[in-house]
Motif scaffolding. Structure first.
Motif, mmCIF file in Angstrom:
data_model
loop_
_atom_site.group_PDB
_atom_site.id
_atom_site.type_symbol
_atom_site.label_atom_id
_atom_site.label_comp_id
_atom_site.label_asym_id
_atom_site.label_seq_id
_atom_site.Cartn_x
_atom_site.Cartn_y
_atom_site.Cartn_z
ATOM 1 N N ILE A 1 0.827 -1.205 0.000
ATOM 2 C CA ILE A 1 0.000 0.000 0.000
ATOM 3 C C ILE A 1 0.861 1.254 0.000
ATOM 4 N N VAL A 2 1.915 1.280 0.817
ATOM 5 C CA VAL A 2 2.740 2.486 0.873
ATOM 6 C C VAL A 2 3.447 2.724 -0.461
ATOM 7 N N GLY A 3 3.908 1.640 -1.097
ATOM 8 C CA GLY A 3 4.543 1.794 -2.399
ATOM 9 C C GLY A 3 3.577 2.290 -3.450
ATOM 10 N N ASP A 4 2.379 1.720 -3.453
ATOM 11 C CA ASP A 4 1.366 2.133 -4.427
ATOM 12 C C ASP A 4 0.964 3.595 -4.226
ATOM 13 N N ARG B 1 9.681 9.682 1.817
ATOM 14 C CA ARG B 1 10.824 10.207 1.070
ATOM 15 C C ARG B 1 11.533 9.091 0.314
ATOM 16 N N GLN B 2 11.658 7.946 0.969
ATOM 17 C CA GLN B 2 12.303 6.800 0.324
ATOM 18 C C GLN B 2 11.489 6.304 -0.866
ATOM 19 N N TRP C 1 9.151 7.913 -2.571
ATOM 20 C CA TRP C 1 9.038 8.951 -3.609
ATOM 21 C C TRP C 1 10.308 8.985 -4.453
ATOM 22 N N ALA C 2 11.457 8.823 -3.808
ATOM 23 C CA ALA C 2 12.735 8.880 -4.523
ATOM 24 C C ALA C 2 12.934 7.689 -5.454
ATOM 25 N N SER C 3 12.161 6.632 -5.277
ATOM 26 C CA SER C 3 12.312 5.453 -6.141
ATOM 27 C C SER C 3 11.887 5.720 -7.577
ATOM 28 N N GLN C 4 11.139 6.810 -7.803
ATOM 29 C CA GLN C 4 10.660 7.183 -9.144
ATOM 30 C C GLN C 4 9.643 6.199 -9.712
ATOM 31 N N ASP C 5 9.076 5.323 -8.883
ATOM 32 C CA ASP C 5 8.081 4.369 -9.363
ATOM 33 C C ASP C 5 6.767 5.085 -9.660
ATOM 34 N N VAL C 6 6.042 4.575 -10.646
ATOM 35 C CA VAL C 6 4.727 5.108 -10.999
ATOM 36 C C VAL C 6 3.754 3.951 -11.159
ATOM 37 N N ARG C 7 2.477 4.212 -10.880
ATOM 38 C CA ARG C 7 1.425 3.196 -11.018
ATOM 39 C C ARG C 7 0.198 3.831 -11.647
ATOM 40 N N LEU C 8 -0.529 3.033 -12.404
ATOM 41 C CA LEU C 8 -1.845 3.431 -12.887
ATOM 42 C C LEU C 8 -2.887 3.062 -11.838
ATOM 43 N N ARG C 9 -4.014 3.779 -11.881
ATOM 44 C CA ARG C 9 -5.108 3.465 -10.954
ATOM 45 C C ARG C 9 -5.991 2.417 -11.600
#
Length: 297
Positions: free
Chosen positions: A181-184, A217-218, A220-228
């Motif tokens: 959940i936090v990553g998403d 912060r960690q 967000w810095a990963s630059q990962d993106v997800r679609l809804r």
């Protein structure tokens, strides 16, 4: 994310995607183990994409203005971007070619009464309406009962990302798959930032989360993106216990930027029984609240 730096966004995104792919994954010879860079070299990405090294270096330094869709597709394939990452790259390219205008605060969105009626008509499933920042703008009775742990924070509008990152103990108790959940949450906010880079409320939210949460912060810095997209949620509700829910997310065509989320469970499952129990509890709580209000009036 304070004021958006487009060149930095492009540079960090392309660099991070390049770093995660080894030459073997890309079908290239590794030339021994003495590589000074993590992942692919710039010249290897250029080779895979069919562009000159100088051209790709210019892209990775933050210049996507004038880049054709064909080149963007080729770079996306070379970097093995998934659907969300490819869409984000195209968003960055569109922003590169857009004229720079004044940053305007988007007007607050009020949910129309007709949409409120739609929510009220959905009586057997939790349903709510949110925006791209994950502000919860309207909920039906069952959704309010389901997300009562998040609504314990009196701040309105309630925001799921704020709950996940700034109330971690409560969120860990509530979400079975908290790490996912936090990553998403961070990845979907970054996707929204690519779509609406000058959204003042989004900038403020990301700034708040960055200031208050090292975990955010960690991520967000990963630059990962997800679609809804539709999916599943596994929750531990304080009243009825474990709920394994199917989630459908519908973009509201008449209200750009708003989404309707509906949570359901297959008939005859323990979760369906627990949802029915939660609905009964919610109705009782609302009746009691109405009675208290009447007595105090």
């Amino acid at each position: 994310m304070t004021r958006t730096d487009l060149r930095a966004d492009i540079r960090e995104f392309l660099t991070s995607r390049r770093a995660r792919i080894g030459p073997e994954q890309a079908g290239l010879p590794a030339y021994g183990g003495n590589r000074r860079v993590k992942g692919l070299r710039r010249e290897e990405v250029a080779l895979l994409a069919g562009v000159s090294v100088d051209y790709y270096v210019r892209m990775e330094r933050g210049s996507l203005a004038g880049t054709s869709d064909g080149v963007l597709d080729a770079v996306a394939s070379a970097l093995q971007l998934d659907e969300a990452e490819r869409a984000y790259l195209f968003q960055l390219a569109r922003r590169s070619g857009a004229p720079t205008g004044p940053r305007r605060r988007r007007p607050a969105v009020a949910v129309r009464s007709a949409l409120q009626q739609v929510l009220g008509a959905i009586s057997d499933a939790p349903a709510w309406i949110r925006n791209g920042r994950y502000d919860v703008l309207a909920m039906n009775q069952l959704a309010r009962a389901l997300y009562s742990p998040m609504l314990a924070d009196p701040r309105r509008p309630a925001n799921t990302a704020r709950f996940v990152y700034l109330a971690p103990e409560a969120a860990k108790d509530f979400f079975v798959d908290y790490d996912q959940i936090v990553g998403d949450a961070a990845a979907k906010l970054r996707m929204e930032a690519g779509h609406n880079p000058h959204d003042e409320e989004l900038i403020a939210l990301v700034g708040e989360l960055s200031t208050c949460s090292g975990l955010f912060r960690q991520r967000w810095a990963s630059q990962d993106v997800r679609l809804r997209r539709s999916g599943h949620k596994r929750l531990r509700h304080p009243i009825v216990g474990r709920l394994d829910l199917d989630v459908e997310s519908f973009e509201l065509a008449a209200e750009p930027g708003l989404h309707l989320n509906v949570y359901t469970a297959a008939a005859g499952t323990p979760t369906a029984d627990n949802l029915a129990l939660l609905a009964s509890w919610a109705a009782t709580q609302e009746a009691l609240a109405t009675e208290v209000d009447a007595n105090n009036g």
